[in-house]
Scaffold this motif. Structure first.
Motif, short mmCIF file in Angstrom:
data_model
loop_
_atom_site.label_atom_id
_atom_site.label_comp_id
_atom_site.label_asym_id
_atom_site.label_seq_id
_atom_site.Cartn_x
_atom_site.Cartn_y
_atom_site.Cartn_z
N LEU A 11 0.88 -1.18 0.00
CA LEU A 11 0.00 0.00 0.00
C LEU A 11 0.91 1.22 0.00
N GLU A 12 1.20 1.70 -1.20
CA GLU A 12 2.31 2.65 -1.35
C GLU A 12 1.88 4.01 -1.87
N THR A 13 2.62 5.02 -1.42
CA THR A 13 2.48 6.36 -2.00
C THR A 13 3.85 6.79 -2.52
N ARG A 14 3.86 7.28 -3.75
CA ARG A 14 5.10 7.79 -4.34
C ARG A 14 4.97 9.29 -4.51
N VAL A 15 6.01 10.00 -4.13
CA VAL A 15 6.03 11.46 -4.28
C VAL A 15 7.18 11.83 -5.20
N GLU A 16 6.89 12.64 -6.21
CA GLU A 16 7.95 13.14 -7.09
C GLU A 16 7.98 14.65 -6.98
N MET A 17 9.19 15.18 -6.85
CA MET A 17 9.34 16.64 -6.65
C MET A 17 10.39 17.22 -7.58
N ALA A 40 4.88 9.88 11.01
CA ALA A 40 6.15 9.69 11.74
C ALA A 40 6.53 8.21 11.74
N ARG A 41 5.49 7.32 11.70
CA ARG A 41 5.73 5.87 11.80
C ARG A 41 5.97 5.21 10.45
N SER A 42 5.64 5.90 9.33
CA SER A 42 5.72 5.23 8.02
C SER A 42 7.10 5.33 7.39
N LEU A 43 8.04 6.00 8.04
CA LEU A 43 9.38 6.07 7.45
C LEU A 43 10.11 4.76 7.62
N GLN A 44 9.71 4.00 8.65
CA GLN A 44 10.40 2.74 8.89
C GLN A 44 9.53 1.55 8.57
N GLY A 45 10.20 0.44 8.29
CA GLY A 45 9.46 -0.77 7.95
C GLY A 45 9.18 -1.61 9.18
N GLY A 46 8.37 -2.64 9.00
CA GLY A 46 8.10 -3.59 10.06
C GLY A 46 7.23 -3.01 11.15
N SER A 71 1.42 7.61 4.59
CA SER A 71 2.39 7.31 3.51
C SER A 71 2.70 8.58 2.72
N THR A 72 1.71 9.46 2.55
CA THR A 72 1.95 10.68 1.78
C THR A 72 2.98 11.56 2.47
N PHE A 73 2.78 11.84 3.76
CA PHE A 73 3.70 12.77 4.42
C PHE A 73 5.05 12.12 4.76
N ALA A 74 5.09 10.80 4.88
CA ALA A 74 6.40 10.15 5.06
C ALA A 74 7.20 10.27 3.76
N ALA A 75 6.55 9.98 2.64
CA ALA A 75 7.25 10.08 1.35
C ALA A 75 7.61 11.54 1.06
N LEU A 76 6.70 12.44 1.41
CA LEU A 76 6.94 13.86 1.16
C LEU A 76 8.10 14.39 2.02
N ALA A 77 8.15 13.98 3.29
CA ALA A 77 9.24 14.43 4.16
C ALA A 77 10.58 13.97 3.60
N LEU A 78 10.62 12.71 3.18
CA LEU A 78 11.87 12.17 2.66
C LEU A 78 12.27 12.88 1.36
N ALA A 79 11.29 13.01 0.45
CA ALA A 79 11.59 13.64 -0.85
C ALA A 79 11.97 15.11 -0.66
N GLY A 120 10.54 0.11 4.86
CA GLY A 120 10.57 1.52 5.20
C GLY A 120 10.56 2.38 3.94
N ALA A 121 10.44 3.70 4.15
CA ALA A 121 10.41 4.64 3.03
C ALA A 121 11.78 4.70 2.36
N GLU A 122 11.76 4.97 1.06
CA GLU A 122 13.01 5.00 0.31
C GLU A 122 13.01 6.09 -0.73
N VAL A 123 14.20 6.67 -0.93
CA VAL A 123 14.35 7.60 -2.04
C VAL A 123 14.62 6.78 -3.28
N SER A 124 14.00 7.16 -4.40
CA SER A 124 14.28 6.45 -5.64
C SER A 124 14.52 7.48 -6.72
N SER A 125 15.03 7.06 -7.87
CA SER A 125 15.26 8.07 -8.90
C SER A 125 13.94 8.43 -9.56
N PRO A 126 13.74 9.71 -9.92
CA PRO A 126 12.47 10.11 -10.53
C PRO A 126 12.20 9.29 -11.79
#
Ligand code: PMV
Length: 327
Positions: free
Chosen positions: A40-46, A141-147, A107-115, A320-326
């Motif tokens: 159940l994923e959210t991807r953010v591109e900036m 705050a909890r979605s940055l990490q896995g498990g 998932s949105t704000f975890a991905a957004l914080a990381l991106a 956990g959340a991850e940075v990926s290439s756009p």
């Protein structure tokens, strides 16, 4: 700005966050524990925006004004820390129903914080990144990490000690999760407003606070021992207390639909038949069911037959959340 893309999974709370001691900083009254939901994923591109305003899109459509403002305010926090005035073009895409009690804001704000931290060149350690995601949505705050993840409530008025830590990675426990979708619409009262009403208007809110610590302790222990009955029974009880406190508020917060109740009854019936299954429900009509990994296919099939269930998403403890290439 460095064009950046990041991905984060939703999570479901086993011991829930329900009530803020500081509404501006999203500081909770209690700790909470969740499991990150694989698939159940959210991807953010900036990337840098061409004009003088942020451009925010959800699933390819321009964000509604309230959502756009919420994301822009969040980006302002990052810009302030990075001493930047650069505006951003942000694309948010989720592969599951958004704003219907499925922790899409997590998932949105975890991905957004990381991106955003990466795009604006902020170097943050895990605690600071989690505290930043918290400002967007507490559960983020909890979605940055896995498990299995615990969000520490902290005591600092500025919130610097209120961030999440991993209790165990996704490989720790072959837990099965099935998410029964009963309604794909937007919920009427979001969790932010809902918990504010419960804090101020529920005669049971004090009881919720007073009994929460024991549930946290049992769930921590249950996760350590991979004890489905302990985690499941406690999570179900914790969920029902959160909803009981909310239902008793004025105005009443009733997140369940007939299909939500039908799934709850089916889970109890399956348990009576000897299948170890337990439910939990966040601030919406969907039901998340916990079971043994080996029983997941059977549970998904059983829930799909419950009247009113639209579809069932199979899940498991996720990464956990991850940075990926756009892309
Ligand atoms: O972080 P928010 O504002 O989406 O609130 C989440 C509230 C619950 O999902 C009901 C509980 C939780 O701990 O995730």
């Amino acid at each position: 700005m460095t064009p950046t893309s990041a991905c984060a999974c939703a999570n479901v709370a086993l011991a829930k966050y329900w009530g803020k001691r500081d509404e501006r900083l999203n500081l909770p009254w209690t700790g909470s524990i969740s499991v990150t939901l694989a698939g159940l994923e959210t991807r953010v591109e900036m990337r840098a925006a061409a004009g003088g305003d942020d451009v925010i899109r959800f699933d390819g459509e321009p964000a509604r004004p309230a959502e756009a403002t919420r994301v822009s305010r969040f980006l302002d926090l990052v810009r302030l820390a990075a001493r930047s005035r650069e505006r951003a073009e942000v694309d948010v895409r989720s592969n599951f129903p958004v704003a219907a009690g499925l922790a899409s804001s997590a998932s949105t704000f975890a991905a957004l914080a990381l991106a955003a931290a990466r795009a604006y060149g902020l170097v943050l350690n895990h605690a600071a990144l989690s505290a930043l995601a918290r400002r967007g949505s507490g559960s983020a705050a909890r979605s940055l990490q896995g498990g299995f993840v615990e969000w520490l409530p902290g005591t600092d008025p500025d919130g610097n000690d209120s961030f999440a830590v991993q209790l165990a990675g996704p490989e720790h426990w072959d837990l099965g999760i099935a998410v029964a979708i009963t309604d794909e619409g937007q919920k009427k009262i979001g969790s932010r407003e809902g918990m504010a009403i419960a804090v101020k208007q529920s005669p049971f809110f004090r009881a919720w606070l007073e009994t929460h610590g024991a549930d946290m302790e049992a769930i921590r222990r249950g996760i350590g021992a991979r004890d489905l009955d302990l985690v499941g029974e406690t999570a179900e009880h914790n969920c029902l207390k959160m909803h009981a406190a909310s239902i008793a508020a004025r105005p009443a917060l009733l997140y369940w639909t007939p299909a939500t109740l039908a799934v709850m009854h089916r889970v109890h019936a399956l348990r009576d038949e000897g299948l170890p299954v337990y439910f939990t429900i966040d601030a919406g009509p969907q039901v998340k069911v916990l079971c043994r990994g080996a029983d997941r296919a059977e549970v998904v099939e059983q829930l799909a037959r419950v009247p009113g269930v639209l579809r069932v998403l199979p899940s498991a403890p996720g990464p956990g959340a991850e940075v990926s290439s756009p892309q």
